[in-house]
Motif scaffolding. Sequence first.
Motif, PDB file in Angstrom:
ATOM      1  N   UNK A  25       0.825  -1.218   0.000  1.00 11.86           N
ATOM      2  CA  UNK A  25       0.000   0.000   0.000  1.00 11.86           C
ATOM      3  C   UNK A  25       0.854   1.260   0.000  1.00 11.86           C
ATOM      4  N   UNK A  26       1.915   1.270   0.793  1.00 11.11           N
ATOM      5  CA  UNK A  26       2.800   2.427   0.827  1.00 11.11           C
ATOM      6  C   UNK A  26       3.473   2.615  -0.535  1.00 11.11           C
ATOM      7  N   UNK A  27       3.916   1.525  -1.138  1.00 11.28           N
ATOM      8  CA  UNK A  27       4.553   1.594  -2.457  1.00 11.28           C
ATOM      9  C   UNK A  27       3.571   2.101  -3.508  1.00 11.28           C
ATOM     10  N   UNK A  28       2.350   1.571  -3.497  1.00  9.41           N
ATOM     11  CA  UNK A  28       1.341   2.016  -4.458  1.00  9.41           C
ATOM     12  C   UNK A  28       1.008   3.490  -4.267  1.00  9.41           C
ATOM     13  N   UNK A  29       0.884   3.941  -3.019  1.00  8.08           N
ATOM     14  CA  UNK A  29       0.627   5.351  -2.756  1.00  8.08           C
ATOM     15  C   UNK A  29       1.767   6.221  -3.287  1.00  8.08           C
ATOM     16  N   UNK A  30       3.001   5.783  -3.073  1.00 11.26           N
ATOM     17  CA  UNK A  30       4.150   6.531  -3.580  1.00 11.26           C
ATOM     18  C   UNK A  30       4.162   6.626  -5.094  1.00 11.26           C
ATOM     19  N   UNK A  31       3.869   5.516  -5.769  1.00 10.74           N
ATOM     20  CA  UNK A  31       3.840   5.521  -7.236  1.00 10.74           C
ATOM     21  C   UNK A  31       2.752   6.458  -7.747  1.00 10.74           C
ATOM     22  N   UNK A  32       1.581   6.399  -7.135  1.00  9.47           N
ATOM     23  CA  UNK A  32       0.485   7.280  -7.572  1.00  9.47           C
ATOM     24  C   UNK A  32       0.820   8.742  -7.295  1.00  9.47           C
ATOM     25  N   UNK A  33       1.411   9.028  -6.138  1.00 10.34           N
ATOM     26  CA  UNK A  33       1.781  10.411  -5.817  1.00 10.34           C
ATOM     27  C   UNK A  33       2.813  10.943  -6.810  1.00 10.34           C
ATOM     28  N   UNK A  34       3.809  10.130  -7.139  1.00 10.59           N
ATOM     29  CA  UNK A  34       4.829  10.565  -8.102  1.00 10.59           C
ATOM     30  C   UNK A  34       4.212  10.744  -9.483  1.00 10.59           C
ATOM     31  N   UNK A  35       3.339   9.808  -9.884  1.00  6.16           N
ATOM     32  CA  UNK A  35       2.708   9.908 -11.201  1.00  6.16           C
ATOM     33  C   UNK A  35       1.908  11.194 -11.325  1.00  6.16           C
ATOM     34  N   UNK A  36       1.093  11.527 -10.314  1.00  4.93           N
ATOM     35  CA  UNK A  36       0.272  12.727 -10.408  1.00  4.93           C
ATOM     36  C   UNK A  36       1.063  14.014 -10.199  1.00  4.93           C
ATOM     37  N   UNK A  37       2.215  13.938  -9.582  1.00  7.73           N
ATOM     38  CA  UNK A  37       2.994  15.163  -9.423  1.00  7.73           C
ATOM     39  C   UNK A  37       3.712  15.530 -10.721  1.00  7.73           C
ATOM     40  N   UNK A  38       4.052  14.555 -11.562  1.00  6.83           N
ATOM     41  CA  UNK A  38       4.731  14.848 -12.831  1.00  6.83           C
ATOM     42  C   UNK A  38       3.780  14.928 -14.014  1.00  6.83           C
ATOM     43  N   UNK A  39       2.608  14.319 -13.908  1.00  2.88           N
ATOM     44  CA  UNK A  39       1.632  14.334 -14.998  1.00  2.88           C
ATOM     45  C   UNK A  39       0.367  15.018 -14.518  1.00  2.88           C
ATOM     46  N   UNK A  40       0.428  16.309 -14.491  1.00  2.19           N
ATOM     47  CA  UNK A  40      -0.710  17.070 -13.996  1.00  2.19           C
ATOM     48  C   UNK A  40      -1.842  17.069 -15.027  1.00  2.19           C
ATOM     49  N   UNK A  41      -3.059  17.041 -14.496  1.00  2.00           N
ATOM     50  CA  UNK A  41      -4.240  17.093 -15.361  1.00  2.00           C
ATOM     51  C   UNK A  41      -4.472  18.540 -15.788  1.00  2.00           C
ATOM     52  N   UNK A  42      -4.774  18.719 -17.053  1.00  2.00           N
ATOM     53  CA  UNK A  42      -5.037  20.065 -17.576  1.00  2.00           C
ATOM     54  C   UNK A  42      -6.403  20.068 -18.245  1.00  2.00           C
TER      55      UNK A  42
END
Length: 131
Positions: A25-42
């Motif tokens: 769960x911690x790993x998945x949260x980290x991956x999702x946080x990194x993904x959304x911090x570099x690929x912002x929704x526009x």
Amino acid sequence: MNLRRVETRRAIARRWCSRILFAANVLLFGVIAIFFSYHRAAFDGDWNGPTVATMALTAATIVMAAVTLMVGIIAIWGYATLREQAENIARETAQDAVDEMRRQIALLSIGTPPNNNDDDDEAETLGYGGG
């Protein structure tokens, strides 16, 4: 003694499974946080009524999914806890029954106390005696 060893192994297995799931769960949260911090929704469109309603309903759907997931996890945890408590109660009740049976067998092996004639007369007057 073997039963205690099995329970200990079960406890160790549960503990390690919990640790592995927590790490996943911690790993998945980290991956999702990194993904959304570099690929912002526009969003380049207009903020009109249907767009705002769609965004609000999407957010509500995500929140409901998260709440449903939490309720499911709590339900599974609650079921496991209830099952464990029921096993403990059944084990204690069975042990009490065995102890009571052993006590009764010990009393029977000693023998019954001698009966007084007064007790027999009382039983006959109450209608319990044969006669």
